[in-house]
Design an enzyme around this catalytic site. Structure first.
Site, PDB file in Angstrom:
ATOM      1  N   LYS A   1      -5.785  11.109   8.095  1.00 37.98           N
ATOM      2  CA  LYS A   1      -6.576   9.991   8.619  1.00 37.98           C
ATOM      3  C   LYS A   1      -6.390   8.797   7.679  1.00 37.98           C
ATOM      4  O   LYS A   1      -5.607   8.856   6.744  1.00 37.98           O
ATOM      5  CB  LYS A   1      -8.058  10.374   8.689  1.00 37.98           C
ATOM      6  CG  LYS A   1      -8.331  11.614   9.507  1.00 37.98           C
ATOM      7  CD  LYS A   1      -9.813  11.809   9.796  1.00 37.98           C
ATOM      8  CE  LYS A   1     -10.555  12.415   8.617  1.00 37.98           C
ATOM      9  NZ  LYS A   1     -11.924  12.883   8.978  1.00 37.98           N
TER      10      LYS A   1
ATOM     11  N   VAL B   1      -6.884   5.888   4.840  1.00 35.59           N
ATOM     12  CA  VAL B   1      -7.503   5.633   3.534  1.00 35.59           C
ATOM     13  C   VAL B   1      -7.155   4.184   3.186  1.00 35.59           C
ATOM     14  O   VAL B   1      -6.586   3.857   2.170  1.00 35.59           O
ATOM     15  CB  VAL B   1      -7.067   6.667   2.454  1.00 35.59           C
ATOM     16  CG1 VAL B   1      -5.573   6.755   2.304  1.00 35.59           C
ATOM     17  CG2 VAL B   1      -7.743   6.375   1.130  1.00 35.59           C
TER      18      VAL B   1
ATOM     19  N   GLU C   1      -9.194   0.710   4.543  1.00 38.64           N
ATOM     20  CA  GLU C   1     -10.385  -0.052   4.182  1.00 38.64           C
ATOM     21  C   GLU C   1     -11.625   0.837   4.131  1.00 38.64           C
ATOM     22  O   GLU C   1     -12.708   0.363   3.803  1.00 38.64           O
ATOM     23  CB  GLU C   1     -10.595  -1.199   5.176  1.00 38.64           C
ATOM     24  CG  GLU C   1      -9.502  -2.238   5.042  1.00 38.64           C
ATOM     25  CD  GLU C   1      -9.714  -3.450   5.926  1.00 38.64           C
ATOM     26  OE1 GLU C   1      -9.335  -4.538   5.479  1.00 38.64           O
ATOM     27  OE2 GLU C   1     -10.260  -3.316   7.029  1.00 38.64           O
TER      28      GLU C   1
ATOM     29  N   GLN D   1       0.826  -1.219   0.000  1.00 37.58           N
ATOM     30  CA  GLN D   1       0.000   0.000   0.000  1.00 37.58           C
ATOM     31  C   GLN D   1       0.852   1.257   0.000  1.00 37.58           C
ATOM     32  O   GLN D   1       0.350   2.350  -0.186  1.00 37.58           O
ATOM     33  CB  GLN D   1      -0.980  -0.018   1.185  1.00 37.58           C
ATOM     34  CG  GLN D   1      -0.411   0.413   2.534  1.00 37.58           C
ATOM     35  CD  GLN D   1       0.317  -0.678   3.270  1.00 37.58           C
ATOM     36  OE1 GLN D   1       1.117  -1.394   2.711  1.00 37.58           O
ATOM     37  NE2 GLN D   1       0.055  -0.808   4.552  1.00 37.58           N
ATOM     38  N   GLY D   2       2.159   1.090   0.278  1.00 41.50           N
ATOM     39  CA  GLY D   2       3.052   2.252   0.251  1.00 41.50           C
ATOM     40  C   GLY D   2       3.226   2.899   1.609  1.00 41.50           C
ATOM     41  O   GLY D   2       3.566   4.083   1.688  1.00 41.50           O
TER      42      GLY D   2
ATOM     43  N   THR E   1      -0.975   5.130   8.787  1.00 38.27           N
ATOM     44  CA  THR E   1      -0.720   6.558   8.594  1.00 38.27           C
ATOM     45  C   THR E   1      -0.993   7.344   9.869  1.00 38.27           C
ATOM     46  O   THR E   1      -0.200   8.187  10.273  1.00 38.27           O
ATOM     47  CB  THR E   1      -1.595   7.099   7.440  1.00 38.27           C
ATOM     48  OG1 THR E   1      -1.232   6.401   6.252  1.00 38.27           O
ATOM     49  CG2 THR E   1      -1.408   8.585   7.248  1.00 38.27           C
TER      50      THR E   1
END
Lengths: 336, 750
Positions: free
Chosen positions: B703, B705, B707, B474-475, B517
């Site tokens: 915030k 991103v 699921e 996902q990075g 994140t």
């Protein structure tokens, strides 16, 4: 899943290949692209002691027009090459369309025409690993005496998903089968048997060497359509090839062949009769589509329900026949 | 919303993933790339029957086979339990097709496979319970004999006064929905490499979302101290909630390695993959809601029955999540929820992408769409009327410090041309809207939800960032590098992310519950601010200003308003070390949400789908999706778009394509060919709308991103299909056959 041990023979001529086939009949398989056979071998579905590689035999890698105008294609011809072949595109575009619909570019780069014609039938209960199959008794296709897909049936219902099969039958193609010392040529339609466990008439010492597509005296057009759940790497939920000959709306002869709904391609004779009698029109297309529904006979619930298969056959007939009629330029759409 | 993007030099600018060159050239290492000296290959013997007693296991032939180095059965496990109800290797009963019975390790995969086949297991079959109905019937045979019934877990939640709210409602509707089993389809197959050849120290390489949880569980169950379990989680080829816990093959690899005193690798085959991790189950969702005629939602009641399979794995968490979820999205007076988890002889279910909330939100979304139709209210207006807002506190006490839901709804509706299309499309064309909410973090598993981070800065001004947060594709590591670079005033290229080894990494609960994140991002930021403070001390002396008056930007440090006095970042680092103090710059930080709720920050989203249904084949063509998500702050807009695309595509798969077809407890389609996971040709046009609400608790306002977008997709597409065919969607996936069936039902009614 890994391949088990086997002997490998690479003949330098078709003659050598046929000799090997005869000597090891019953324990030998020919390998061309390997996209079907090797996968099945990894699952332990086939365990031949000898593999004869025929992919690069020059005798099988030809495509040419013979003096009568018929098209002769070697069984070893690669599908990607055929998809781009101008002679095939000119002579039998429907077969070209069928070839283009097979699997994916990568698989077509390996696979051959003969391989697709002979493609083994498929079943949820058959195309599985040994581990998976250990949960159930053997079925007709694995040497047992029952069918898991259609319980109580007296034959195997594995499905023939070869996309080229309906196209070849509709085109009236002949299949060239060779064994050491002899050769026979049979109509493509007769090459298949409506039995999932033994779906072609090939004998253990025979191999499919080529196909002959009558183009010389043939008039008329052929169209092919395939419906699959996904656009790439997917077997057909249903496919159809139709060949019609006639002038304008009259129809001298019609051949409609459905693929992927049964253990053999289904030739719709009554449906074709509807068209010969009534010609090609919006009304006759509707009548033909309905005739196809009832002409299909008993269908298995393998891969999709029998009811859905019938719905699909009706749609396939309708859509393939529509491709023979010029589409109206404006289509009126009613609002809900 | 106002954005402060301009004040950031790196945050908010799109950039490709740091590891993109490595991955795209095949240089990234995955577990199967690791080959240790003397390594053996393991193979697991699995039950071919859904339920039965083990009469005898004969391993003698396998043990005699040349090349076999270890064979284990239940007797070799020392009673290790994989879960509260699941033994490692069955002792006397097998409970599903695929249950682990024995295992072998041999010099190569072929020998291991042959040895596995030589193990003779004699079974006495028992009747198998395969459906929710059978299992929950009052007189059902009991699957786990120590239980009183087949209910593995039950959960009830009541907020407000549902009875009163229903009595006051002007309109009440009930619906029942069904979801069918699904699988995650990881790009990387399940694999574990264990080196337990020296007693007292276990090293394991495996793809994972959380090295810490693996370490804890392995240590506890194998009687080791945590520090003696080293987890090496290299790159992970997709996780989709499916790699959050240790599975039997991890323990089996460890025990085989201990017995053979050599490293052992177990690589699952593709069809085994469907047994090792099966995701969503066959669930039944019953919804009843009460509304006022103007569309004001008053009360939600839900009754859910989840197929648990043979053992409780993560399903008890799904029971919790699906319950709490019901009152997070809409302002509602009261709620009643009852969820039951039912044991069957199916394969143990696990999280699918969306943690069970994707099918649940499909059901709720479709239910609300039907309500809107009944009340004659535009679905967009129904959503806007009931949507939660900034400052709202839910029935369960969750407070929204930031909330862009209404902004998402309005922007998505505008971009998708909703007003021009809804109710005005040609036959068999449909448009549908869905909304969703998701927590940025998942406190509740432990008392804490901690992520920690270290950063060390070399003399050349480049930094190594140490994190225990895995990157499953996902990075997340790129996001962490961006946060670190922004906090330190250097560039993303200056950061090397070090991760994937519990001997090195600081503590991090892991990459799940959308916590990367937000939670690890806050920890990384704290570590960098710690390092920056150390640097500021040096810089302040050199520049003759207070540390608080310094600006760190683009590899330079200068007094506020005086960029001409700038010093190079690396010179500050150099001077800090080459001083009397000789200080080497290392920052440390950690973050734990002070809230007792799942998180302090929640993301919101709205999606609109436009579809065309072929009424003859039942095929659905996704024409376009508009995906709006309130991400607080887009740290890396390119990665946000990637997440939005990935989630929408995954959701489309779950709603339109994916289904494990079952016969007598066995999956009929355990392959990428027959399990119709959509492929690139099935991609559709996706319009992104990134809404930024600058969350006060998020790192730079960010915030989740993760699921969040996914749980919205399924309902959105279902609503669009329902709109196209003019008939409710009650069962997913919405396959062509189910659509034709719905059309036939519709015809019958008219």
């Amino acid at each position: 899943m890994r391949l088990l041990r086997f002997e490998h023979f690479k003949p330098s001529s078709l003659e050598e290949a046929l000799t090997a086939m005869q000597e090891s009949a019953g324990n030998v398989r020919v390998l061309a692209g390997g996209t079907d056979l090797l996968v099945n071998m990894k699952c332990g579905l086939e365990q031949p002691g000898l593999i004869v590689s025929i992919g690069s035999l020059p005798e099988l890698n030809t495509i040419a027009e013979d003096p009568s105008g018929d098209l002769r294609i070697g069984a070893g011809m690669n599908l990607s090459e055929l998809a781009e072949n101008s002679l095939l595109a000119a002579k039998a575009p429907a077969l070209r369309d069928a070839i283009k619909s097979i699997a994916s570019q990568h698989i077509r780069n390996m696979a051959t025409l003969g391989g697709n014609v002979c493609l083994d039938t498929r079943c949820w209960y058959y195309n599985q690993s040994k581990l998976w199959r250990a949960s159930r008794p053997a079925c007709y296709k694995t040497g047992g005496d029952q069918c898991h897909a259609t319980r109580g049936s007296e034959r195997c219902h594995a499905i023939n998903s070869a996309d080229t099969a309906p196209a070849l039958i509709a085109l009236g193609a002949q299949v060239v089968v060779q064994k050491k010392g002899s050769q026979r040529q049979i109509p493509a339609e007769d090459f298949y048997r409506d039995h999932g466990a033994r779906h072609t008439v090939l004998e253990p010492d025979e191999l499919l060497s080529g196909l002959v597509i009558p183009c010389g005296n043939e008039t008329g057009k052929t169209h092919f359509l395939k419906i699959s759940r996904r656009q790439g790497i997917d077997f057909a939920l249903g496919s159809i090839a139709a060949h019609l000959a006639g002038n304008g709306s009259t129809c001298h002869s019609a051949r409609l062949v459905i693929g992927s709904l049964g253990s053999a391609p289904i030739v719709l004779e009554k449906t074709a009769q509807v068209l010969v009698e009534a010609g090609l029109s919006q009304e006759s297309i509707q009548a033909a589509a309905e005739a196809a529904r009832s002409e299909l006979g008993v269908l298995t619930t393998l891969f999709s329900s029998a009811g859905y298969k019938r719905d699909l056959a009706q749609v396939l007939v309708k859509r393939v026949l529509h491709s023979f009629i010029k589409k109206p330029t404006t289509q009126k759409r009613t609002r809900r | 919303m106002s954005t402060k993007r301009s004040t950031y030099s790196i945050v908010g600018k799109s950039r490709p993933k740091l590891d993109a060159p490595l991955k795209s050239t095949g240089r990234s290492l995955f577990t199967d790339d690791i080959v240790l000296p003397g390594m053996l290959h393991g193979k697991i013997v699995r039950s071919p029957i859904a339920h039965g007693r083990i009469v005898n296991i004969d391993t003698s032939r396998a043990e005699r086979l040349q090349g076999v180095k270890a064979v284990i059965t239940h007797r070799d496990t020392g009673g290790v339990m994989v879960g509260p109800d699941q033994m490692l290797l069955c002792d006397d009963t097998v409970n599903y097709i695929g249950d682990e019975v024995a295992a072998v390790a041999a010099v190569d995969e072929e020998t291991a496979a042959e040895a596995a086949e030589l193990i003779q297991v004699e079974y006495e079959p028992l009747p198998a319970i395969l459906t929710l109905q059978e299992a929950s019937a009052p007189d059902a045979p009991i699957l786990h004999t120590y239980c009183e019934d087949n209910f593995a877990d039950e959960r009830t939640m009541v907020y407000g006064d549902p009875d009163k709210a229903f009595a006051e409602s002007e309109y009440v509707r009930s619906d029942e929905f069904i979801s069918n089993p699904t699988h995650n389809c990881f790009a990387e197959l399940h694999v574990a490499l264990a080196d337990y050849s020296l007693p007292g120290k276990l090293s394991m390489w495996t793809p994972s979302q959380t090295a810490i949880l693996f370490q804890k569980n392995l240590a506890q169950n194998l009687g080791l101290s945590e520090s003696n379990v080293r987890m090496c989680c290299l790159n992970t080829g997709g996780a989709f909630s499916g790699r959050t816990d240790v599975k039997p093959h991890h323990y089996i690899a460890a025990l085989l390695s201990r017995k053979a005193a050599r490293p052992v690798k177990i690589m699952c085959s593709v069809d085994e993959e469907f047994i090792v991790c099966r995701a969503g189950g066959n669930n039944i969702y019953r919804f009843k809601t009460g509304f006022m005629k103007d569309g004001t939602l008053k009360v939600i009641e839900a009754d859910m029955l989840h197929d648990c399979g043979a053992y409780v794995e993560t399903q008890f968490i799904v029971l919790l999540l699906t319950g709490i979820m019901l009152q997070l999205l809409y302002k509602v007076e009261a709620m009643r929820y009852q969820g039951k988890l039912v044991y069957t002889n199916n394969i143990p279910y696990y999280f699918h992408h969306g943690g069970g909330m994707t099918p649940e939100q499909f059901a709720l979304g479709q239910h609300l769409d039907l309500v809107a139709r009944d009340l004659g209210i535009d679905p967009v207006d129904l959503q806007l009327k009931n949507a939660v807002e900034k400052g709202y506190t839910t029935l369960s006490g969750t407070h929204y410090a930031s909330c862009g839901l209404k902004e998402c709804i309005k922007k998505a509706a505008r971009k998708a041309g909703w007003k021009k299309k809804y109710g005005k499309l040609p036959p068999y064309r449909g448009i549908g809207i869905g909304c969703g909410v998701m927590s940025s973090g998942g406190k509740g598993m432990f008392v804490h939800d901690t992520s920690a981070a270290f950063i060390k800065i070399a003399e050349d001004g480049k930094a190594s960032l140490f994190t225990g947060l895995p990157d499953m594709g996902q990075g997340s590591h790129t996001t962490m590098a961006i946060i670190a670079a922004e906090a330190l005033g250097i560039t993303t290229e200056d950061i090397t992310v070090v991760s994937g080894d519990t001997d090195i990494d600081p503590f991090d609960v892991g990459s799940f519950s959308q916590r990367g994140t937000f939670t690890t991002g806050n920890a990384v930021k704290a570590a960098c601010l710690d390092a920056k403070k150390q640097l500021a001390k040096t810089a302040a002396l050199k520049l003759g200003v207070k540390p608080s008056a310094l600006v760190f930007k683009q590899r330079s440090v200068y007094p506020k308003g005086a960029p001409e006095q700038a010093m190079a970042f690396e010179d500050i680092v150099f001077d800090t070390l080459h001083s009397k103090e000789g200080r080497f710059v290392m920052g440390r930080g950690f973050y734990n949400s002070p809230s007792d709720k799942a998180s302090l920050a929640y993301s919101f989203g709205t999606q609109i789908a436009e579809v065309e249904v072929d009424p003859e084949t039942g095929f659905v063509k996704l024409l376009r999706m508009t995906v709006a998500h309130d991400v607080g702050r887009a740290i890396n807009p390119l990665a946000v778009e990637g997440q939005l695309d990935g989630q929408a595509f995954s959701g489309a798969g779950q709603i339109l394509f994916e289904e494990c077809l079952m016969d007598s407890g066995q999956i009929l389609n355990p392959s990428r060919l027959d399990y119709k996971l959509p492929r690139p040709f099935e991609l559709f046009e996706i319009e992104h709308i990134i809404v930024e609400t600058n969350d006060p608790f998020g790192p730079f306002g960010a915030k989740e991103v993760a699921e969040g977008p996914l749980v919205t997709t399924a309902q959105t597409i279902a609503n669009a299909v329902s709109n196209a065919i003019g008939y409710p969607i009650k069962e997913i996936p919405v396959t062509p056959e189910r659509i034709l069936e719905a059309l036939k039902q519709k015809q019958k009614q008219h």
